[in-house]
Write an enzyme that holds these catalytic residues in place. Sequence first.
Site, PDB file in Angstrom:
ATOM      1  N   ALA A  41       0.816  -1.215   0.000  1.00 52.23           N
ATOM      2  CA  ALA A  41       0.000   0.000   0.000  1.00 52.23           C
ATOM      3  C   ALA A  41       0.848   1.263   0.000  1.00 52.23           C
ATOM      4  O   ALA A  41       0.360   2.336  -0.332  1.00 52.23           O
ATOM      5  CB  ALA A  41      -0.900  -0.018   1.232  1.00 52.23           C
ATOM      6  N   LYS A  42       2.113   1.138   0.397  1.00 53.82           N
ATOM      7  CA  LYS A  42       3.059   2.277   0.424  1.00 53.82           C
ATOM      8  C   LYS A  42       2.463   3.503   1.093  1.00 53.82           C
ATOM      9  O   LYS A  42       2.554   4.605   0.583  1.00 53.82           O
ATOM     10  CB  LYS A  42       3.566   2.558  -0.987  1.00 53.82           C
ATOM     11  CG  LYS A  42       4.262   1.336  -1.600  1.00 53.82           C
ATOM     12  CD  LYS A  42       4.917   1.590  -2.925  1.00 53.82           C
ATOM     13  CE  LYS A  42       5.699   0.388  -3.422  1.00 53.82           C
ATOM     14  NZ  LYS A  42       4.876  -0.752  -3.900  1.00 53.82           N
ATOM     15  N   ARG A  43       1.868   3.290   2.270  1.00 46.88           N
ATOM     16  CA  ARG A  43       1.240   4.381   2.997  1.00 46.88           C
ATOM     17  C   ARG A  43       2.248   5.153   3.848  1.00 46.88           C
ATOM     18  O   ARG A  43       3.401   4.750   3.977  1.00 46.88           O
ATOM     19  CB  ARG A  43       0.127   3.823   3.909  1.00 46.88           C
ATOM     20  CG  ARG A  43      -1.000   3.107   3.173  1.00 46.88           C
ATOM     21  CD  ARG A  43      -1.744   4.045   2.238  1.00 46.88           C
ATOM     22  NE  ARG A  43      -3.050   3.514   1.870  1.00 46.88           N
ATOM     23  CZ  ARG A  43      -3.349   2.845   0.752  1.00 46.88           C
ATOM     24  NH1 ARG A  43      -2.423   2.615  -0.155  1.00 46.88           N
ATOM     25  NH2 ARG A  43      -4.584   2.425   0.525  1.00 46.88           N
ATOM     26  N   THR A  81       3.297  -2.254   3.395  1.00 36.07           N
ATOM     27  CA  THR A  81       4.444  -1.461   2.946  1.00 36.07           C
ATOM     28  C   THR A  81       4.185   0.017   3.227  1.00 36.07           C
ATOM     29  O   THR A  81       3.045   0.488   3.130  1.00 36.07           O
ATOM     30  CB  THR A  81       4.741  -1.657   1.442  1.00 36.07           C
ATOM     31  OG1 THR A  81       3.599  -1.281   0.674  1.00 36.07           O
ATOM     32  CG2 THR A  81       5.092  -3.104   1.130  1.00 36.07           C
ATOM     33  N   ASP A 139       3.889   4.798  -6.451  1.00 41.12           N
ATOM     34  CA  ASP A 139       4.343   3.442  -6.747  1.00 41.12           C
ATOM     35  C   ASP A 139       4.990   3.460  -8.125  1.00 41.12           C
ATOM     36  O   ASP A 139       5.050   4.507  -8.759  1.00 41.12           O
ATOM     37  CB  ASP A 139       3.152   2.471  -6.688  1.00 41.12           C
ATOM     38  CG  ASP A 139       3.573   1.068  -6.271  1.00 41.12           C
ATOM     39  OD1 ASP A 139       4.510   0.521  -6.881  1.00 41.12           O
ATOM     40  OD2 ASP A 139       2.964   0.524  -5.337  1.00 41.12           O
TER      41      ASP A 139
END
Lengths: 270, 270
Positions: free
Chosen positions: A95-97, A121, B99
């Site tokens: 999710a790259k939060r 993530t 991303d």
Amino acid sequence: MTTQELVAQIKKKKSFLCIGLDVDLDKIPPHLLKEEDPVFAFNKAIIDATHHLCVSYKPNTAFYEAYGLKGWKSLEKTINYLNENYPGIFTIADAKRGDIGNTSTMYAKAFFEDLAFDSVTVAPYMGKDSVEPFLAFEDKHTIMLALTSNEGAFDFQTKQINDKELYKHVLETSKSWKNFENLMYVVGATKAEYFTEIRKIVPNSFLLVPGVGAQGGNLQDVCKYGLSENIGLLINSSRGIIYASNKTDFAEAAAKKALELQVQMADILS
Amino acid sequence: MTTQELVAQIKKKKSFLCIGLDVDLDKIPPHLLKEEDPVFAFNKAIIDATHHLCVSYKPNTAFYEAYGLKGWKSLEKTINYLNENYPGIFTIADAKRGDIGNTSTMYAKAFFEDLAFDSVTVAPYMGKDSVEPFLAFEDKHTIMLALTSNEGAFDFQTKQINDKELYKHVLETSKSWKNFENLMYVVGATKAEYFTEIRKIVPNSFLLVPGVGAQGGNLQDVCKYGLSENIGLLINSSRGIIYASNKTDFAEAAAKKALELQVQMADILS
């Protein structure tokens, strides 16, 4: 899932493969489009065909959010299906939060509680108080971007800060954060030569490694420089496995591709 | 919405206020909890009471994701309500996404197409090819983190790269990206003294400024150093406005707080 349990799964399955569930309706077999939930139908078939060959699945949330409410529902069904049927699998919400403290806690609740993922993530740009709220969750893991596999990684991540690249600074700084033991890192496979340097900073941490296959990274090189005493690697492949065929044999074709990687991994581990 | 239309709205309303819709069920008036969708009921009341005093609303996606499917539904209802009833409002999905290329395109579709937001916030760590997919959408805006308002901003953002802080490097590098004109930046109000330096790099870009109020930032200082020829500022307040009261008068109390800021803004603009 604890780190020890993950390592035990890796040893048992002779695999440190993670399969990325980046499901695009334009790429899945057309016959699935008549299903009520094509994304979940696709995931279920892939999971049932490959679960014995991998230790982890990693849905990238972007692919679910793009389909709105329906997509979020597919994501929920996927994580529930994994937790109910394959509890030994390490699940990653890619999710790259990252946000200020109280907001990161809300993201952590979204992925660790509402959707019961083992890990998520996160991005490091906002620093310590944007990541520590994730680390506070017991037996959950936070996988922070360090050195990514894309071209844009060279825009900022490899720039020198006091004679040390930003990504190394990120790795070093994070070692002093509370509950550091719950931290893992994303390191792209396309940069295998960097693993030696990274292992000097985080010798024992788990590294999630995208970029093997479709993005050109090499499994042997990554393992040569990246394996730790405790294995410490999760190698992700997404497109190379899940889109191996877009016909009715897609699940078996995916299993075949996953097996190829698992066999190499078993060889490396022995 | 184009930048010109946003500027016209600011001049018409004599306001560059953005209201953050960070809705926490533990903080909203308890009488709303019996509603079918308490989050949307809260947002609708706040919006109806304050729309003439602000030019923008900014739901932070973390607060919606934390409630799972229900939360995503509340977010969808909120953006649809705004677009149907107040089309002059500039809407921001505060999502801090980012991303690799094709995945960022999926996020852009999620926020620009499925949910028809005017803009989305993104993180810069993964560089150019993680942001350009967002910039490709016409009349949509991408708001990239530059210098945030939290303590962790000093972990990496202010570190020196060749005698220049990382956040300045981020600002400068981004000026060469395709469709740069669709880029805005997040700059925290708690660091007003930095605005002079930032305006040297991006004299005309819009800056989204959180941290006024609850986080301690000062409106006058920010405007003194941050206003551009074309105004170029969106000042966000979340908790200070939406949680002004947790009784049945919550919407009027929010409007009162919003009015206090709008009056100061009208004064600054005149």
